[in-house]
Design an enzyme around this catalytic site. Structure first.
Site, PDB file in Angstrom:
ATOM      1  N   ARG A  15       0.869  -1.176   0.000  1.00 44.37           N
ATOM      2  CA  ARG A  15       0.000   0.000   0.000  1.00 44.37           C
ATOM      3  C   ARG A  15       0.902   1.222   0.000  1.00 44.37           C
ATOM      4  O   ARG A  15       2.109   1.138   0.142  1.00 44.37           O
ATOM      5  CB  ARG A  15      -0.983   0.008   1.173  1.00 44.37           C
ATOM      6  CG  ARG A  15      -0.583  -0.641   2.505  1.00 44.37           C
ATOM      7  CD  ARG A  15       0.457   0.068   3.264  1.00 44.37           C
ATOM      8  NE  ARG A  15       0.169   1.488   3.339  1.00 44.37           N
ATOM      9  CZ  ARG A  15       1.097   2.400   3.538  1.00 44.37           C
ATOM     10  NH1 ARG A  15       2.366   2.068   3.687  1.00 44.37           N
ATOM     11  NH2 ARG A  15       0.774   3.661   3.604  1.00 44.37           N
ATOM     12  N   ASP A  53      -2.556  10.633  -2.089  1.00 43.88           N
ATOM     13  CA  ASP A  53      -2.849   9.560  -3.046  1.00 43.88           C
ATOM     14  C   ASP A  53      -3.245  10.112  -4.400  1.00 43.88           C
ATOM     15  O   ASP A  53      -3.055   9.448  -5.426  1.00 43.88           O
ATOM     16  CB  ASP A  53      -3.943   8.649  -2.475  1.00 43.88           C
ATOM     17  CG  ASP A  53      -3.404   7.860  -1.297  1.00 43.88           C
ATOM     18  OD1 ASP A  53      -3.405   8.421  -0.176  1.00 43.88           O
ATOM     19  OD2 ASP A  53      -2.931   6.730  -1.495  1.00 43.88           O
ATOM     20  N   ASN A  76      -6.188  11.906   0.534  1.00 47.77           N
ATOM     21  CA  ASN A  76      -5.231  11.176   1.357  1.00 47.77           C
ATOM     22  C   ASN A  76      -6.022  10.355   2.355  1.00 47.77           C
ATOM     23  O   ASN A  76      -7.254  10.381   2.394  1.00 47.77           O
ATOM     24  CB  ASN A  76      -4.276  12.151   2.059  1.00 47.77           C
ATOM     25  CG  ASN A  76      -3.070  11.429   2.645  1.00 47.77           C
ATOM     26  OD1 ASN A  76      -2.373  10.696   1.956  1.00 47.77           O
ATOM     27  ND2 ASN A  76      -2.838  11.626   3.927  1.00 47.77           N
ATOM     28  N   LYS A  77      -5.287   9.587   3.169  1.00 46.86           N
ATOM     29  CA  LYS A  77      -5.937   8.688   4.118  1.00 46.86           C
ATOM     30  C   LYS A  77      -7.051   9.374   4.914  1.00 46.86           C
ATOM     31  O   LYS A  77      -6.893  10.524   5.332  1.00 46.86           O
ATOM     32  CB  LYS A  77      -4.878   8.138   5.077  1.00 46.86           C
ATOM     33  CG  LYS A  77      -5.354   7.110   6.060  1.00 46.86           C
ATOM     34  CD  LYS A  77      -6.137   5.965   5.430  1.00 46.86           C
ATOM     35  CE  LYS A  77      -5.377   5.358   4.281  1.00 46.86           C
ATOM     36  NZ  LYS A  77      -6.214   4.508   3.412  1.00 46.86           N
TER      37      LYS A  77
HETATM   38  C1  LIG Z   1       3.345   7.841  -0.046  1.00 41.58           C
HETATM   39  S1  LIG Z   1       1.689   7.532  -0.423  1.00 41.58           S
HETATM   40  C2  LIG Z   1       1.089   7.146   1.123  1.00 41.58           C
HETATM   41  C3  LIG Z   1      -0.403   7.307   1.229  1.00 41.58           C
HETATM   42  O1  LIG Z   1      -1.081   6.075   0.911  1.00 41.58           O
HETATM   43  C4  LIG Z   1      -1.819   5.687   2.059  1.00 41.58           C
HETATM   44  O2  LIG Z   1      -3.005   5.029   1.760  1.00 41.58           O
HETATM   45  P1  LIG Z   1      -3.042   3.399   1.815  1.00 41.58           P
HETATM   46  O3  LIG Z   1      -2.273   2.991   3.041  1.00 41.58           O
HETATM   47  O4  LIG Z   1      -4.535   3.084   1.885  1.00 41.58           O
HETATM   48  O5  LIG Z   1      -2.429   2.945   0.514  1.00 41.58           O
HETATM   49  C5  LIG Z   1      -2.084   6.990   2.777  1.00 41.58           C
HETATM   50  O6  LIG Z   1      -3.122   7.729   2.165  1.00 41.58           O
HETATM   51  C6  LIG Z   1      -0.748   7.647   2.642  1.00 41.58           C
HETATM   52  O7  LIG Z   1      -0.707   9.026   2.854  1.00 41.58           O
END
Ligand SMILES: CSC[C@H]1O[C@H](OP(=O)(O)O)[C@H](O)[C@@H]1O
Length: 346
Positions: A49, A238, A248-249
Protein backbone atom coordinates in the site's frame (compact mmCIF):
# COMPACT_ATOMS: atom_id res chain seq x y z
CA UNK A 1 23.50 7.21 3.59
CA UNK A 2 20.96 5.67 5.91
CA UNK A 3 19.19 2.56 4.74
CA UNK A 4 15.45 2.53 4.85
CA UNK A 5 14.46 -0.39 7.11
CA UNK A 6 13.47 -2.56 4.12
CA UNK A 7 12.23 -2.21 0.54
CA UNK A 8 8.57 -3.13 0.06
CA UNK A 9 8.73 -4.37 -3.55
CA UNK A 10 11.55 -5.71 -5.74
CA UNK A 11 11.88 -7.62 -9.02
CA UNK A 12 13.71 -10.95 -8.54
CA UNK A 13 14.56 -12.57 -11.93
CA UNK A 14 11.16 -14.06 -12.81
CA UNK A 15 8.95 -13.00 -9.89
CA UNK A 16 8.17 -10.10 -7.57
CA UNK A 17 9.34 -10.15 -3.96
CA UNK A 18 6.92 -8.21 -1.76
CA UNK A 19 6.96 -7.22 1.89
CA UNK A 20 3.55 -8.18 3.30
CA UNK A 21 2.75 -4.91 5.09
CA UNK A 22 -0.34 -6.38 6.75
CA UNK A 23 1.90 -8.34 9.15
CA UNK A 24 4.11 -5.44 10.32
CA UNK A 25 5.46 -4.65 12.79
CA UNK A 26 5.39 -8.03 14.51
CA UNK A 27 6.41 -9.95 11.37
CA UNK A 28 8.73 -8.93 8.53
CA UNK A 29 7.52 -11.45 5.96
CA UNK A 30 8.32 -11.34 2.25
CA UNK A 31 6.01 -13.08 -0.21
CA UNK A 32 6.56 -14.13 -3.80
CA UNK A 33 4.18 -12.96 -6.52
CA UNK A 34 4.32 -15.25 -9.56
CA UNK A 35 1.17 -14.22 -11.43
CA UNK A 36 -0.60 -10.96 -12.26
CA UNK A 37 -3.55 -12.18 -10.19
CA UNK A 38 -1.22 -12.25 -7.16
CA UNK A 39 -0.38 -8.60 -7.87
CA UNK A 40 -4.04 -7.56 -8.08
CA UNK A 41 -4.76 -9.33 -4.78
CA UNK A 42 -1.67 -7.84 -3.07
CA UNK A 43 -2.80 -4.30 -3.96
CA UNK A 44 -6.47 -4.89 -3.08
CA UNK A 45 -5.67 -6.58 0.25
CA UNK A 46 -3.07 -3.92 1.21
CA UNK A 47 -0.20 -6.38 1.29
CA UNK A 48 1.44 -3.50 -0.55
CA UNK A 49 0.00 0.00 0.00
CA UNK A 50 1.04 3.59 -0.48
CA UNK A 51 0.51 5.36 -3.80
CA UNK A 52 4.06 5.08 -5.25
CA UNK A 53 4.55 1.51 -4.00
CA UNK A 54 1.23 0.53 -5.61
CA UNK A 55 2.35 2.04 -8.92
CA UNK A 56 5.73 0.29 -8.82
CA UNK A 57 4.09 -3.05 -7.97
CA UNK A 58 1.59 -2.70 -10.82
CA UNK A 59 4.42 -1.91 -13.25
CA UNK A 60 6.27 -5.06 -12.17
CA UNK A 61 2.94 -6.93 -12.37
CA UNK A 62 2.71 -6.13 -16.09
CA UNK A 63 6.37 -7.11 -16.49
CA UNK A 64 5.58 -10.42 -14.80
CA UNK A 65 2.65 -11.04 -17.14
CA UNK A 66 4.73 -10.09 -20.18
CA UNK A 67 7.58 -12.45 -19.21
CA UNK A 68 5.07 -15.31 -18.94
CA UNK A 69 3.10 -14.42 -22.06
CA UNK A 70 2.93 -17.15 -24.70
CA UNK A 71 1.65 -14.94 -27.50
CA UNK A 72 3.17 -15.48 -30.98
CA UNK A 73 1.79 -12.36 -32.61
CA UNK A 74 2.82 -8.86 -31.51
CA UNK A 75 -0.59 -7.25 -32.02
CA UNK A 76 -2.32 -9.95 -29.96
CA UNK A 77 0.33 -9.48 -27.25
CA UNK A 78 -0.37 -5.74 -27.19
CA UNK A 79 -4.15 -6.19 -27.04
CA UNK A 80 -3.83 -8.67 -24.18
CA UNK A 81 -1.40 -6.35 -22.36
CA UNK A 82 -4.05 -3.61 -22.45
CA UNK A 83 -6.57 -6.05 -20.95
CA UNK A 84 -4.14 -6.96 -18.16
CA UNK A 85 -3.55 -3.26 -17.50
CA UNK A 86 -7.29 -2.63 -17.26
CA UNK A 87 -7.57 -5.57 -14.87
CA UNK A 88 -4.89 -4.16 -12.54
CA UNK A 89 -6.63 -0.77 -12.61
CA UNK A 90 -9.65 -2.34 -10.88
CA UNK A 91 -7.64 -3.17 -7.75
CA UNK A 92 -7.94 0.29 -6.06
CA UNK A 93 -9.44 3.53 -7.47
CA UNK A 94 -7.98 6.47 -5.55
CA UNK A 95 -4.17 6.46 -5.75
CA UNK A 96 -3.37 7.95 -9.16
CA UNK A 97 0.12 6.37 -9.20
CA UNK A 98 -1.47 3.03 -10.11
CA UNK A 99 -2.88 4.51 -13.33
CA UNK A 100 0.17 6.71 -13.94
CA UNK A 101 2.58 3.76 -13.77
CA UNK A 102 0.39 1.53 -15.95
CA UNK A 103 0.14 4.30 -18.57
CA UNK A 104 3.95 4.57 -18.65
CA UNK A 105 4.26 0.83 -19.17
CA UNK A 106 1.71 0.80 -21.99
CA UNK A 107 3.49 3.69 -23.72
CA UNK A 108 6.81 1.84 -24.05
CA UNK A 109 5.20 -0.87 -26.14
CA UNK A 110 4.23 1.72 -28.75
CA UNK A 111 7.93 2.19 -29.51
CA UNK A 112 8.81 -1.46 -30.29
CA UNK A 113 7.62 -3.97 -32.87
CA UNK A 114 8.45 -7.42 -31.49
CA UNK A 115 7.27 -9.32 -28.44
CA UNK A 116 10.87 -9.90 -27.32
CA UNK A 117 11.61 -6.15 -27.41
CA UNK A 118 8.32 -5.44 -25.68
CA UNK A 119 9.11 -7.78 -22.80
CA UNK A 120 12.53 -6.15 -22.35
CA UNK A 121 11.12 -2.62 -22.59
CA UNK A 122 8.36 -3.27 -20.05
CA UNK A 123 10.77 -4.63 -17.42
CA UNK A 124 13.25 -1.83 -18.09
CA UNK A 125 10.51 0.79 -17.61
CA UNK A 126 9.30 -0.84 -14.39
CA UNK A 127 12.87 -0.68 -13.06
CA UNK A 128 13.10 2.98 -14.14
CA UNK A 129 9.84 3.80 -12.34
CA UNK A 130 11.18 2.22 -9.15
CA UNK A 131 14.60 3.91 -9.34
CA UNK A 132 13.10 7.30 -10.22
CA UNK A 133 10.75 7.08 -7.24
CA UNK A 134 13.69 6.54 -4.86
CA UNK A 135 15.46 9.63 -6.21
CA UNK A 136 12.23 11.65 -6.20
CA UNK A 137 11.42 10.79 -2.59
CA UNK A 138 14.92 11.78 -1.50
CA UNK A 139 14.46 15.12 -3.26
CA UNK A 140 11.13 15.64 -1.50
CA UNK A 141 12.95 15.11 1.80
CA UNK A 142 15.70 17.58 0.84
CA UNK A 143 13.10 20.28 0.05
CA UNK A 144 10.96 19.47 3.09
CA UNK A 145 13.80 19.65 5.61
CA UNK A 146 14.24 23.38 4.78
CA UNK A 147 10.80 24.02 6.29
CA UNK A 148 11.85 22.79 9.70
CA UNK A 149 14.56 23.43 12.27
CA UNK A 150 16.45 21.43 14.86
CA UNK A 151 14.10 20.49 17.69
CA UNK A 152 10.85 20.80 15.72
CA UNK A 153 8.03 18.36 16.41
CA UNK A 154 5.93 17.18 13.48
CA UNK A 155 2.68 15.25 13.46
CA UNK A 156 1.97 12.81 10.66
CA UNK A 157 -0.94 10.52 9.76
CA UNK A 158 -1.09 7.07 8.16
CA UNK A 159 2.18 5.92 6.58
CA UNK A 160 3.89 7.85 3.83
CA UNK A 161 7.20 6.24 4.57
CA UNK A 162 9.84 4.20 2.82
CA UNK A 163 7.61 1.13 2.49
CA UNK A 164 4.87 3.21 0.83
CA UNK A 165 7.39 4.15 -1.89
CA UNK A 166 10.62 2.81 -3.41
CA UNK A 167 12.57 4.29 -0.47
CA UNK A 168 12.51 7.23 2.00
CA UNK A 169 8.78 7.91 1.63
CA UNK A 170 7.23 11.32 1.10
CA UNK A 171 5.92 12.75 4.38
CA UNK A 172 8.59 10.78 6.24
CA UNK A 173 11.41 11.68 3.83
CA UNK A 174 12.47 14.76 5.86
CA UNK A 175 13.08 12.50 8.84
CA UNK A 176 15.59 10.45 6.80
CA UNK A 177 17.36 13.62 5.63
CA UNK A 178 17.27 15.09 9.15
CA UNK A 179 18.91 11.96 10.51
CA UNK A 180 21.65 12.12 7.88
CA UNK A 181 22.33 15.79 8.65
CA UNK A 182 22.20 15.51 12.45
CA UNK A 183 19.02 17.61 12.68
CA UNK A 184 16.78 16.51 15.55
CA UNK A 185 13.14 16.22 14.53
CA UNK A 186 10.55 14.65 16.79
CA UNK A 187 7.39 12.94 15.57
CA UNK A 188 3.90 12.21 16.74
CA UNK A 189 2.17 9.50 14.70
CA UNK A 190 -1.59 9.08 14.78
CA UNK A 191 -2.55 5.41 14.72
CA UNK A 192 -4.86 5.75 11.69
CA UNK A 193 -7.87 3.54 12.25
CA UNK A 194 -9.09 1.21 10.89
CA UNK A 195 -5.99 -0.28 9.19
CA UNK A 196 -3.55 1.27 11.70
CA UNK A 197 -0.86 2.32 9.21
CA UNK A 198 0.29 4.93 11.74
CA UNK A 199 0.64 2.55 14.68
CA UNK A 200 1.88 -0.47 12.72
CA UNK A 201 4.04 1.21 10.07
CA UNK A 202 5.00 4.84 10.76
CA UNK A 203 5.72 4.46 14.47
CA UNK A 204 7.74 1.32 13.73
CA UNK A 205 9.58 2.86 10.75
CA UNK A 206 10.58 6.02 12.62
CA UNK A 207 11.63 4.03 15.69
CA UNK A 208 13.84 1.87 13.42
CA UNK A 209 15.32 5.10 12.04
CA UNK A 210 16.14 6.29 15.56
CA UNK A 211 13.62 9.16 15.54
CA UNK A 212 11.94 10.23 18.80
CA UNK A 213 8.41 9.14 17.85
CA UNK A 214 5.28 9.08 20.01
CA UNK A 215 2.16 7.16 19.03
CA UNK A 216 -1.30 8.63 19.70
CA UNK A 217 -4.81 7.57 18.87
CA UNK A 218 -6.65 9.51 16.19
CA UNK A 219 -8.95 11.22 18.71
CA UNK A 220 -5.95 12.67 20.59
CA UNK A 221 -4.70 14.90 17.78
CA UNK A 222 -6.38 18.19 18.81
CA UNK A 223 -5.24 17.87 22.43
CA UNK A 224 -1.75 16.84 21.30
CA UNK A 225 -1.36 19.85 19.01
CA UNK A 226 -2.51 22.12 21.83
CA UNK A 227 -0.35 20.63 24.60
CA UNK A 228 2.72 19.09 22.95
CA UNK A 229 4.06 22.00 20.89
CA UNK A 230 3.45 20.48 17.47
CA UNK A 231 5.16 22.79 14.97
CA UNK A 232 3.54 21.41 11.81
CA UNK A 233 1.56 18.57 10.30
CA UNK A 234 3.00 16.71 7.30
CA UNK A 235 1.13 14.01 5.38
CA UNK A 236 1.34 12.13 2.10
CA UNK A 237 -1.15 12.02 -0.76
CA UNK A 238 -2.85 9.56 -3.05
CA UNK A 239 -4.15 11.97 -5.66
CA UNK A 240 -3.71 15.73 -5.94
CA UNK A 241 -6.24 17.39 -8.25
CA UNK A 242 -5.29 20.23 -10.60
CA UNK A 243 -6.57 22.85 -8.15
CA UNK A 244 -4.58 21.40 -5.24
CA UNK A 245 -7.43 19.52 -3.52
CA UNK A 246 -5.77 16.43 -2.09
CA UNK A 247 -7.05 12.91 -1.45
CA UNK A 248 -5.23 11.18 1.36
CA UNK A 249 -5.94 8.69 4.12
CA UNK A 250 -9.24 9.13 5.90
CA UNK A 251 -8.76 11.58 8.77
CA UNK A 252 -6.45 13.91 6.85
CA UNK A 253 -9.19 16.48 6.18
CA UNK A 254 -9.88 16.70 9.91
CA UNK A 255 -6.18 17.27 10.61
CA UNK A 256 -6.14 20.14 8.10
CA UNK A 257 -9.14 21.75 9.81
CA UNK A 258 -7.40 21.40 13.18
CA UNK A 259 -4.18 22.87 11.78
CA UNK A 260 -6.09 25.94 10.59
CA UNK A 261 -8.01 26.30 13.86
CA UNK A 262 -4.86 25.90 15.95
CA UNK A 263 -2.73 27.98 13.56
CA UNK A 264 0.02 25.57 12.60
CA UNK A 265 1.18 24.80 9.03
CA UNK A 266 -0.27 21.80 7.17
CA UNK A 267 1.97 20.30 4.48
CA UNK A 268 1.36 17.66 1.84
CA UNK A 269 4.44 15.82 0.57
CA UNK A 270 4.00 14.09 -2.78
CA UNK A 271 5.82 13.36 -6.05
CA UNK A 272 4.65 14.75 -9.38
CA UNK A 273 3.43 11.21 -10.14
CA UNK A 274 0.67 11.79 -7.57
CA UNK A 275 -0.45 15.09 -9.13
CA UNK A 276 -3.33 14.47 -11.54
CA UNK A 277 -3.89 17.54 -13.74
CA UNK A 278 -6.63 15.65 -15.59
CA UNK A 279 -8.78 15.72 -12.45
CA UNK A 280 -9.91 19.31 -11.97
CA UNK A 281 -10.90 19.23 -8.30
CA UNK A 282 -11.33 17.00 -5.28
CA UNK A 283 -15.00 16.53 -6.13
CA UNK A 284 -13.91 14.39 -9.07
CA UNK A 285 -11.66 12.03 -7.09
CA UNK A 286 -13.16 8.57 -6.53
CA UNK A 287 -12.93 7.66 -2.84
CA UNK A 288 -12.41 3.96 -2.22
CA UNK A 289 -14.81 2.34 0.24
CA UNK A 290 -13.50 -0.79 1.86
CA UNK A 291 -15.03 -3.84 3.57
CA UNK A 292 -17.11 -3.21 6.72
CA UNK A 293 -15.14 -5.80 8.67
CA UNK A 294 -12.09 -3.50 8.62
CA UNK A 295 -14.08 -1.44 11.15
CA UNK A 296 -16.19 -4.16 12.77
CA UNK A 297 -13.05 -6.11 13.74
CA UNK A 298 -9.73 -5.38 15.42
CA UNK A 299 -7.10 -8.12 15.10
CA UNK A 300 -9.83 -10.44 13.88
CA UNK A 301 -12.06 -9.87 16.92
CA UNK A 302 -15.43 -8.17 16.62
CA UNK A 303 -15.60 -4.79 18.38
CA UNK A 304 -19.28 -4.40 17.45
CA UNK A 305 -22.04 -6.67 16.18
CA UNK A 306 -21.28 -8.85 13.19
CA UNK A 307 -23.99 -7.19 11.09
CA UNK A 308 -23.40 -3.58 12.21
CA UNK A 309 -23.93 -1.06 9.43
CA UNK A 310 -20.58 0.61 8.63
CA UNK A 311 -19.26 3.51 6.50
CA UNK A 312 -15.62 2.79 5.60
CA UNK A 313 -14.14 5.37 3.19
CA UNK A 314 -10.37 4.78 2.91
CA UNK A 315 -9.65 8.41 1.96
CA UNK A 316 -10.98 11.92 2.26
CA UNK A 317 -10.27 15.12 0.36
CA UNK A 318 -8.56 18.16 1.87
CA UNK A 319 -9.49 21.41 0.09
CA UNK A 320 -6.48 23.25 -1.31
CA UNK A 321 -7.18 26.33 0.81
CA UNK A 322 -6.34 24.33 3.94
CA UNK A 323 -2.92 23.26 2.60
CA UNK A 324 0.00 25.52 3.54
CA UNK A 325 2.29 24.00 0.93
CA UNK A 326 2.70 20.99 -1.34
CA UNK A 327 6.25 19.61 -1.19
CA UNK A 328 7.43 17.91 -4.38
CA UNK A 329 10.73 16.81 -5.87
CA UNK A 330 10.72 20.07 -7.86
CA UNK A 331 10.21 22.31 -4.87
CA UNK A 332 7.43 23.57 -2.64
CA UNK A 333 4.34 25.24 -4.08
CA UNK A 334 1.64 27.22 -2.27
CA UNK A 335 -1.10 29.72 -2.97
CA UNK A 336 -2.45 29.56 -6.51
CA UNK A 337 -2.17 25.80 -6.78
CA UNK A 338 -3.72 25.49 -10.24
CA UNK A 339 -1.05 27.67 -11.79
CA UNK A 340 1.77 26.47 -9.55
CA UNK A 341 1.06 22.76 -10.08
CA UNK A 342 0.87 23.19 -13.86
CA UNK A 343 4.19 25.00 -13.64
CA UNK A 344 5.86 21.96 -12.10
CA UNK A 345 5.32 20.05 -15.35
CA UNK A 346 6.79 22.64 -17.70
C1 LIG B 1 3.34 7.84 -0.05
S1 LIG B 1 1.69 7.53 -0.42
C2 LIG B 1 1.09 7.15 1.12
C3 LIG B 1 -0.40 7.31 1.23
O1 LIG B 1 -1.08 6.08 0.91
C4 LIG B 1 -1.82 5.69 2.06
O2 LIG B 1 -3.01 5.03 1.76
P1 LIG B 1 -3.04 3.40 1.82
O3 LIG B 1 -2.27 2.99 3.04
O4 LIG B 1 -4.53 3.08 1.88
O5 LIG B 1 -2.43 2.95 0.51
C5 LIG B 1 -2.08 6.99 2.78
O6 LIG B 1 -3.12 7.73 2.17
C6 LIG B 1 -0.75 7.65 2.64
O7 LIG B 1 -0.71 9.03 2.85
Amino acid sequence: MLNTPIRSVEWSNDHITLLDQRLLPSQTEFITLTAIEDVWEAIFELKVRGAPAIGITAAYGLALWAQQSQHDHFNEFCEDLKKQAAYLETSRPTAVNLFWAIKRILSVVERVSTIKKAKEAILDKANVIAKEDEDVCRSIGEHAINLFQDGDTLLTHCNAGGIATARYGTALAPFYIAKERGIHLKAFASETRPVLQGARLTAWELQQLGIDVTLITDNMVAHTIKTKGINAIIVGADRIAANGDTANKIGTYGLALLAKALQIPFYVAAPLSTIDLATSSGEDIEIEERHADEIRKLNGQLVTTADMKVFNPAFDVTPAELITGIITERGIVSGDYKTKLEGLFI
